[in-house]
Design a protein around this motif. Structure first.
Motif, PDB file in Angstrom:
ATOM      1  N   GLN A   1       1.256  -1.154   0.050  1.00 29.95           N
ATOM      2  CA  GLN A   1       0.186  -0.196  -0.159  1.00 29.95           C
ATOM      3  C   GLN A   1       0.564   1.218   0.085  1.00 29.95           C
ATOM      4  O   GLN A   1       2.061   1.381   0.812  1.00 29.95           O
ATOM      5  N   VAL A   2       0.465   1.988  -0.923  1.00 33.75           N
ATOM      6  CA  VAL A   2       1.405   3.100  -1.382  1.00 33.75           C
ATOM      7  C   VAL A   2       1.314   4.788  -0.261  1.00 33.75           C
ATOM      8  O   VAL A   2      -0.120   4.348   0.577  1.00 33.75           O
ATOM      9  N   GLN A   3       1.836   5.129   0.336  1.00 35.67           N
ATOM     10  CA  GLN A   3       1.738   5.743   1.289  1.00 35.67           C
ATOM     11  C   GLN A   3       2.303   7.301   0.952  1.00 35.67           C
ATOM     12  O   GLN A   3       3.167   7.122   0.091  1.00 35.67           O
TER      13      GLN A   3
ATOM     14  N   ASP B   1     -12.514  13.275  -6.058  1.00 36.53           N
ATOM     15  CA  ASP B   1     -12.105  13.208  -4.744  1.00 36.53           C
ATOM     16  C   ASP B   1     -12.113  11.266  -4.138  1.00 36.53           C
ATOM     17  O   ASP B   1     -11.403  10.629  -4.222  1.00 36.53           O
ATOM     18  N   TYR B   2     -13.544  11.155  -4.667  1.00 37.18           N
ATOM     19  CA  TYR B   2     -13.570   9.501  -4.122  1.00 37.18           C
ATOM     20  C   TYR B   2     -13.137   8.683  -5.499  1.00 37.18           C
ATOM     21  O   TYR B   2     -13.661   7.188  -4.628  1.00 37.18           O
ATOM     22  N   ASP B   3     -12.657   8.911  -6.070  1.00 37.78           N
ATOM     23  CA  ASP B   3     -11.998   7.615  -7.111  1.00 37.78           C
ATOM     24  C   ASP B   3     -10.554   7.500  -6.698  1.00 37.78           C
ATOM     25  O   ASP B   3     -10.048   6.866  -6.907  1.00 37.78           O
ATOM     26  N   TYR B   4     -10.395   8.459  -5.273  1.00 35.75           N
ATOM     27  CA  TYR B   4      -8.885   8.224  -5.494  1.00 35.75           C
ATOM     28  C   TYR B   4      -8.826   7.099  -4.266  1.00 35.75           C
ATOM     29  O   TYR B   4      -9.516   7.136  -3.121  1.00 35.75           O
ATOM     30  N   ASP B   5      -7.683   6.585  -3.670  1.00 36.57           N
ATOM     31  CA  ASP B   5      -7.831   5.359  -2.839  1.00 36.57           C
ATOM     32  C   ASP B   5      -6.638   5.788  -2.215  1.00 36.57           C
ATOM     33  O   ASP B   5      -7.068   5.250  -0.727  1.00 36.57           O
TER      34      ASP B   5
END
Length: 127
Positions: A1-3, A111-115
């Motif tokens: 998971q990317v930070q 924004d809701y398309d981003y995880d």
């Protein structure tokens, strides 16, 4: 998971320029479409720039193309946002975000398309 970790914000005078950076860890940015958002208290988070996974497509939803420039350096695992001619209305917390898309040239401006999201960096522009 990317930070994701943003940096480069601060208090600046109107008319100057600023470059925000978003450094990634725990994953490689080249696998993601990326975006920059900003938010002021009481308002919705808005996209100011987005870039596709390949970097070939960009979009500036608020018609700020030219004053805002989004770029990515996948070798450095870093996303950038250059803002020229800063205005007091640019004052906001700026966030970077990442999302995996099926099409490499696709991008997202909602924004809701981003995880994945950074913690934000404050930009304050005084007149």
């Amino acid at each position: 998971q990317v930070q994701l970790v943003e940096s480069g914000g601060g208090s600046v005078q109107a008319g100057t320029s600023l470059t925000l950076s978003c450094a990634a860890s725990g994953g490689t940015l080249k696998n993601y479409a990326l975006g920059w958002f900003r938010q002021v208290p009481g308002k919705k988070r808005e996209c100011v720039a987005a870039i596709s996974q390949t970097g070939t497509n960009t979009r500036y939803p608020n018609s700020e193309e030219g004053r805002f420039v989004i770029s990515r350096d996948d070798a450095k695992n870093t996303l950038y946002l250059r803002i020229r001619s800063l205005k007091p209305e640019d004052t906001a917390v700026y966030y970077c975000a990442a999302t995996e898309l099926l099409v490499h040239w696709d991008l997202r401006i909602v924004d809701y398309d981003y995880d994945y999201w950074g913690q934000g960096t404050q930009v304050t522009v005084s007149s």
